[in-house]
Design a protein around this motif. Structure first.
Motif, mmCIF file in Angstrom:
data_model
loop_
_atom_site.group_PDB
_atom_site.id
_atom_site.type_symbol
_atom_site.label_atom_id
_atom_site.label_comp_id
_atom_site.label_asym_id
_atom_site.label_seq_id
_atom_site.Cartn_x
_atom_site.Cartn_y
_atom_site.Cartn_z
ATOM 1 N N LEU A 78 -13.158 -12.929 6.813
ATOM 2 C CA LEU A 78 -13.658 -13.582 5.830
ATOM 3 C C LEU A 78 -13.471 -12.641 4.693
ATOM 4 O O LEU A 78 -13.393 -13.335 3.426
ATOM 5 N N GLY A 79 -13.406 -11.489 4.775
ATOM 6 C CA GLY A 79 -13.247 -10.621 3.622
ATOM 7 C C GLY A 79 -11.663 -10.883 2.831
ATOM 8 O O GLY A 79 -11.779 -10.974 1.698
ATOM 9 N N LEU A 80 -10.856 -10.865 3.984
ATOM 10 C CA LEU A 80 -9.351 -11.233 3.475
ATOM 11 C C LEU A 80 -9.210 -12.727 2.777
ATOM 12 O O LEU A 80 -8.481 -13.043 2.006
ATOM 13 N N LEU A 81 -10.018 -13.740 3.627
ATOM 14 C CA LEU A 81 -9.747 -15.042 3.328
ATOM 15 C C LEU A 81 -10.470 -14.957 1.804
ATOM 16 O O LEU A 81 -10.061 -15.756 0.902
ATOM 17 N N ALA A 82 -11.700 -14.261 1.509
ATOM 18 C CA ALA A 82 -12.311 -14.606 0.197
ATOM 19 C C ALA A 82 -11.387 -13.831 -0.950
ATOM 20 O O ALA A 82 -11.251 -14.354 -2.043
ATOM 21 N N ALA A 83 -10.951 -12.504 -0.601
ATOM 22 C CA ALA A 83 -9.925 -11.900 -1.343
ATOM 23 C C ALA A 83 -8.500 -12.686 -1.754
ATOM 24 O O ALA A 83 -8.308 -12.872 -2.822
ATOM 25 N N SER A 84 -8.215 -13.346 -0.855
ATOM 26 C CA SER A 84 -6.871 -14.002 -1.105
ATOM 27 C C SER A 84 -6.842 -15.559 -1.599
ATOM 28 O O SER A 84 -6.099 -15.751 -2.520
ATOM 29 N N TRP A 85 -7.941 -16.159 -0.999
ATOM 30 C CA TRP A 85 -8.232 -17.625 -1.717
ATOM 31 C C TRP A 85 -8.862 -17.714 -3.141
ATOM 32 O O TRP A 85 -8.427 -18.438 -3.804
ATOM 33 N N LEU B 139 -0.156 -15.212 4.590
ATOM 34 C CA LEU B 139 -0.756 -14.788 5.877
ATOM 35 C C LEU B 139 -0.186 -13.135 6.162
ATOM 36 O O LEU B 139 -0.894 -12.349 6.664
ATOM 37 N N ARG B 140 0.939 -13.226 6.217
ATOM 38 C CA ARG B 140 1.585 -11.780 6.450
ATOM 39 C C ARG B 140 1.331 -10.906 5.387
ATOM 40 O O ARG B 140 1.085 -9.754 5.929
ATOM 41 N N LEU B 141 1.139 -11.392 4.136
ATOM 42 C CA LEU B 141 1.047 -10.269 3.297
ATOM 43 C C LEU B 141 -0.356 -9.718 3.425
ATOM 44 O O LEU B 141 -0.661 -8.537 3.141
ATOM 45 N N MET B 142 -1.544 -10.514 3.779
ATOM 46 C CA MET B 142 -2.828 -10.129 3.900
ATOM 47 C C MET B 142 -2.874 -9.050 5.154
ATOM 48 O O MET B 142 -3.745 -7.971 5.206
ATOM 49 N N LEU B 143 -2.308 -9.732 6.148
ATOM 50 C CA LEU B 143 -2.437 -8.852 7.371
ATOM 51 C C LEU B 143 -1.663 -7.632 7.735
ATOM 52 O O LEU B 143 -1.864 -6.602 8.029
ATOM 53 N N SER B 144 -0.390 -7.912 7.165
ATOM 54 C CA SER B 144 0.782 -6.940 7.372
ATOM 55 C C SER B 144 0.762 -5.782 6.110
ATOM 56 O O SER B 144 1.144 -4.626 6.470
ATOM 57 N N THR B 145 0.515 -6.384 4.941
ATOM 58 C CA THR B 145 0.743 -5.357 3.736
ATOM 59 C C THR B 145 -0.532 -4.918 3.364
ATOM 60 O O THR B 145 -0.804 -3.569 2.917
ATOM 61 N N VAL B 146 -1.613 -5.760 3.014
ATOM 62 C CA VAL B 146 -2.959 -5.287 2.552
ATOM 63 C C VAL B 146 -3.873 -4.748 3.361
ATOM 64 O O VAL B 146 -4.449 -3.699 3.193
ATOM 65 N N LEU B 147 -4.063 -5.133 4.793
ATOM 66 C CA LEU B 147 -4.978 -5.014 5.506
ATOM 67 C C LEU B 147 -4.875 -3.461 5.979
ATOM 68 O O LEU B 147 -5.788 -2.951 6.154
ATOM 69 N N PRO B 148 -3.633 -2.639 6.386
ATOM 70 C CA PRO B 148 -3.545 -1.482 6.912
ATOM 71 C C PRO B 148 -3.932 -0.509 5.726
ATOM 72 O O PRO B 148 -4.444 0.428 5.918
ATOM 73 N N ASN B 149 -4.028 -1.112 4.385
ATOM 74 C CA ASN B 149 -4.566 -0.130 3.526
ATOM 75 C C ASN B 149 -5.794 -0.128 2.971
ATOM 76 O O ASN B 149 -6.378 0.413 2.111
ATOM 77 N N CYS B 150 -6.689 -0.993 3.946
ATOM 78 C CA CYS B 150 -8.025 -1.292 4.001
ATOM 79 C C CYS B 150 -8.834 -0.760 4.903
ATOM 80 O O CYS B 150 -10.100 -0.686 5.119
ATOM 81 N N LEU B 151 -7.944 -0.055 5.933
ATOM 82 C CA LEU B 151 -8.627 0.282 7.147
ATOM 83 C C LEU B 151 -9.503 1.875 6.944
ATOM 84 O O LEU B 151 -10.444 1.658 7.638
ATOM 85 N N ALA B 152 -9.080 2.738 6.077
ATOM 86 C CA ALA B 152 -9.755 3.747 6.258
ATOM 87 C C ALA B 152 -11.172 3.561 5.905
ATOM 88 O O ALA B 152 -12.242 3.992 6.508
ATOM 89 N N PRO B 153 -11.735 3.030 4.688
ATOM 90 C CA PRO B 153 -13.189 2.465 4.535
ATOM 91 C C PRO B 153 -13.721 1.537 5.551
ATOM 92 O O PRO B 153 -14.949 1.923 6.086
ATOM 93 N N LEU B 154 -13.015 0.981 6.180
ATOM 94 C CA LEU B 154 -13.474 -0.116 7.417
ATOM 95 C C LEU B 154 -13.771 0.798 8.572
ATOM 96 O O LEU B 154 -14.928 0.625 9.120
ATOM 97 N N ILE B 155 -12.857 1.890 8.974
ATOM 98 C CA ILE B 155 -13.263 2.591 10.013
ATOM 99 C C ILE B 155 -14.415 3.267 9.867
ATOM 100 O O ILE B 155 -15.275 3.578 10.881
#
Length: 209
Positions: free
Chosen positions: A27-34, A112-128
């Motif tokens: 949901l967070g990636l969907l809100a940010a990308s769309w 889709l690849r941009l959000m999952l492969s490029t953006v998401l890995p750099n959002c993982l630290a606060p998410l963890i």
């Protein structure tokens, strides 16, 4: 029985964390990308959930769907979901303004690849970190529901329900009620300390000198 009950409480905490993290990322990636109306709808729903006190909302959900272990996980997941969604959305929006994302778009990377492969890995630290701290929040919420008789039902040995069952013994045999409370205290404290350690390890600005 207390040791066996740790399986139930930890299962609730880990299940809530996993489901909330997965849904929060989507949901967070969907809100940010769309953006636009999709972003507004998602954030307004999350704000509505946050506007209601968490325990009250969990009780309301349990009252509608019925008290049992599975429904406890569902209720606590809904209560904790906004924290993951808002965190992922804010991190993703921040990352989308950076040069490496622009370079990926110019290289022809799909949305889709941009959000999952490029953006998401750099959002993982606060998410963890949020996921680690979310386990303790879920255990406390489940214990609160169990104490009120709205969580896991007997004979399931859940710490909150064990506290409620031993209330009559608080004057004659107080240790019977104290032990589940101590188990909750130690578990939540240990998980919170682990979350603080992860925050220090994953964020260079917070590392102690």
């Amino acid at each position: 029985r207390i040791l066996y009950g740790s399986r139930i409480s930890l299962f609730i905490g880990l299940s809530v964390m996993f489901v909330s993290a997965v849904l929060g990322v989507l949901l967070g990636l969907l809100a940010a990308s769309w953006g636009g109306i999709v972003d507004v709808i998602i954030i307004r729903v999350m704000d509505l959930i946050l506007a209601i006190p968490s325990l009250v909302l969990a009780i309301l959900i349990i009252a509608v769907i019925g008290p049992n272990l599975t429904n406890t996980i569902v209720a606590v997941t809904i209560v904790g979901l906004p924290f993951y969604v808002r965190l992922v959305r804010a991190s993703a929006i921040s990352e989308l303004t950076k040069d490496y994302v622009t370079a990926a778009k110019v290289a022809g990377v799909g949305p889709l690849r941009l959000m999952l492969s490029t953006v998401l890995p750099n959002c993982l630290a606060p998410l963890i970190v949020q996921a680690a701290l979310g386990i303790s929040d879920a255990i406390l919420a489940a214990a609160g529901l169990g104490f009120l008789g709205l969580g896991a039902q007997p004979p399931t040995p859940e710490w909150g329900s064990m506290l409620a069952d031993s209330r009559d013994l608080i004057t004659s045999n107080p240790w019977v009620m104290a032990m589940p409370g101590i188990a909750i205290l130690i578990t939540v404290l240990a998980i919170n300390l682990m979350g603080d350690g992860l925050r220090d390890a994953l964020d260079p600005r917070l590392k102690k000198s």
